[in-house]
Design an enzyme around this catalytic site. Structure first.
Site, PDB file in Angstrom:
ATOM      1  N   ALA A 125     -18.154-141.935 -36.515  1.00 54.16           N
ATOM      2  CA  ALA A 125     -17.778-141.015 -37.585  1.00 54.16           C
ATOM      3  C   ALA A 125     -18.909-140.031 -37.854  1.00 54.16           C
ATOM      4  CB  ALA A 125     -17.430-141.799 -38.847  1.00 54.16           C
ATOM      5  N   PRO A 129     -15.283-132.701 -43.539  1.00 51.15           N
ATOM      6  CA  PRO A 129     -14.488-131.508 -43.836  1.00 51.15           C
ATOM      7  C   PRO A 129     -15.262-130.199 -43.681  1.00 51.15           C
ATOM      8  CG  PRO A 129     -13.990-133.230 -45.417  1.00 51.15           C
ATOM      9  CD  PRO A 129     -15.124-133.747 -44.575  1.00 51.15           C
ATOM     10  N   GLY A 132     -18.591-129.937 -38.659  1.00 48.06           N
ATOM     11  CA  GLY A 132     -18.041-130.353 -37.376  1.00 48.06           C
ATOM     12  C   GLY A 132     -19.139-130.372 -36.339  1.00 48.06           C
ATOM     13  N   GLU A 243     -21.204-137.807 -23.543  1.00 42.64           N
ATOM     14  CA  GLU A 243     -19.915-137.523 -24.178  1.00 42.64           C
ATOM     15  C   GLU A 243     -19.228-136.340 -23.508  1.00 42.64           C
ATOM     16  OE1 GLU A 243     -18.054-136.348 -28.570  1.00 42.64           O
ATOM     17  OE2 GLU A 243     -20.203-136.661 -28.336  1.00 42.64           O
ATOM     18  N   ARG A 244     -19.998-135.320 -23.197  1.00 49.20           N
ATOM     19  CA  ARG A 244     -19.405-134.134 -22.572  1.00 49.20           C
ATOM     20  C   ARG A 244     -19.053-134.390 -21.110  1.00 49.20           C
ATOM     21  NH1 ARG A 244     -23.628-130.716 -26.263  1.00 49.20           N
ATOM     22  NH2 ARG A 244     -22.243-130.701 -28.085  1.00 49.20           N
TER      23      ARG A 244
END
Length: 390
Positions: A125, A129, A132, A243-244
């Site tokens: 997490a 909001p 990002g 991750e990419r």
């Protein structure tokens, strides 16, 4: 396509995993999409067969082989049966390594075996909001209370948000004195103050549960802090290249599947009495896409090799993520167009592939952020010289 040179062991693994998918996963994808979430049993079955986490040491239930090509096979075969909504690699290779990279031996022993077996589903997490790709804008905080940390904040668009049993939560630990100080906290299902919002309704990837998470005075034990509570930002940055790369492997696998689906369709669909594949326009479009996919696949394979040898840079991973997501976007768009009206119908795979693909230019860093990273690398000498002159 150039030879990809998988080992005999890897080819055997691919065959076994493909059969597992056809038997245990593919038959349920439609139902999962309708219910908006993957059955937890999918993780348990994959764990039982040794297909959920292959990289941990054998004492934790894994194969003890960190070669990323095994995960690449998992990603490719999962895409091949339209099961990309089942974000098994998010659990296994994106979140799981946080435990072994930054966790203590006690944390690894406590959590990892259940992650390998599928009993404990993982999520991370970071997004909020108002924060990002820009983690500096994060507002979630964790306050040191002596024997525990007090976690407060809201996270949104969290993949596996409903299913997750263990969430790696990023929060600022000294916002007044050091806005860059950030910690990673292991929040477990059932902790007081940890609540989940609704399963969010999305454009695509319908079976993958995505939710808002709320942390209201959650008491996180000191034993649930990953590493140094001031170095979480650094830890997150260390995982971004992988991750990419995970994203790039999935995007190009999706493009390959979309190409195959479209090729089959245009060979069967007739226009003016002839298969659409006979038309020069169709041949030219498909030829261009075939070339892009093959070139991108070669680059991704090179990135996997670089990652395995510890040489994949964040800039190269950004290039792979940027280009493969754009190739996938072009492929599914052309696929819908060449399907004609059928491409707009959800009963045809290309329709779902089109909507599923749109998020790939956003998550794991938007295309714009990827260009920013690459651009800074391109002009790094100029930036250094400019700073030196000031």
């Amino acid at each position: 396509m150039l030879p990809r040179n998988f080992t005999e062991e890897q080819l055997m693994f691919r065959d076994a995993y493909r059969k597992f998918l056809e038997r245990e996963i593919a038959p349920h994808v439609e139902r999962w999409r309708e219910q908006g979430i993957v059955d937890r049993e999918a993780y348990l079955k994959a764990g039982e067969q040794g297909f959920l986490m292959v990289w941990p040491e054998e004492k934790y239930g894994g194969m003890g082989d960190a070669d990323f090509r095994f995960e690449q096979i998992i990603i490719e075969e999962t895409a091949n049966v339209y099961a990309g909504d089942w974000t098994n690699t998010l659990h296994s290779r994106l979140v799981g390594p946080y435990l072994t990279r930054f966790g203590s031996e006690e944390q690894v022993s406590r959590f990892l075996p259940k992650c390998v077996s599928g009993e404990c589903i993982l999520a991370v997490a970071m997004t909020e909001p108002d924060a990002g790709s820009d983690l500096a804008g994060m507002r979630a905080t964790a306050k040191d209370m002596g024997d525990h940390w007090l976690l407060n904040g809201t996270k949104t668009y969290i993949s596996n948000g409903i299913n997750a049993d263990l969430v790696v939560v990023a929060a600022k630990t000294d916002p007044e004195n050091n806005p860059h100080a950030m910690g990673l906290f292991l929040v477990e299902r059932g902790m007081d103050g940890f609540e989940r919002g609704r399963n969010l309704n999305k454009m695509g990837m319908k079976a993958q549960d995505t939710a808002e998470l709320f942390f209201n005075n959650v008491k996180v034990p000191k034993a649930n802090v990953l590493g140094d509570p001031a170095k979480g930002f650094i830890y997150l940055m260390q995982g971004l290249a992988e991750e990419r790369l995970i994203g790039a492997c999935g995007f190009i696998a999706g493009a390959q599947k979309a190409f195959e689906v479209t090729r089959d369709f245009v060979m069967e669909r007739k226009v003016f009495g002839k298969p659409l594949s006979y038309m020069q326009n169709t041949q030219f479009r498909m030829a261009a896409l075939r070339t892009e996919i093959d070139v991108a696949q070669a680059h991704v394979d090179a990135c996997v090799a670089a990652f395995n040898s510890g040489k994949l840079t964040s800039e190269e991973a950004a290039k792979a993520k940027l280009f493969t997501s754009e190739v996938l976007g072009r492929m599914v768009d052309e696929g819908v167009q060449l399907h004609g009206g059928a491409g707009y119908m959800d009963e045809y795979p290309i329709s779902r592939m089109y909507t599923d693909a749109r998020i790939t230019r956003i998550f794991a860093g938007t295309s714009e952020v990827m260009k920013l990273i690459i651009g800074r690398d391109v002009f790094s000498d100029g930036f250094t010289a400019y700073i030196d002159r000031q």
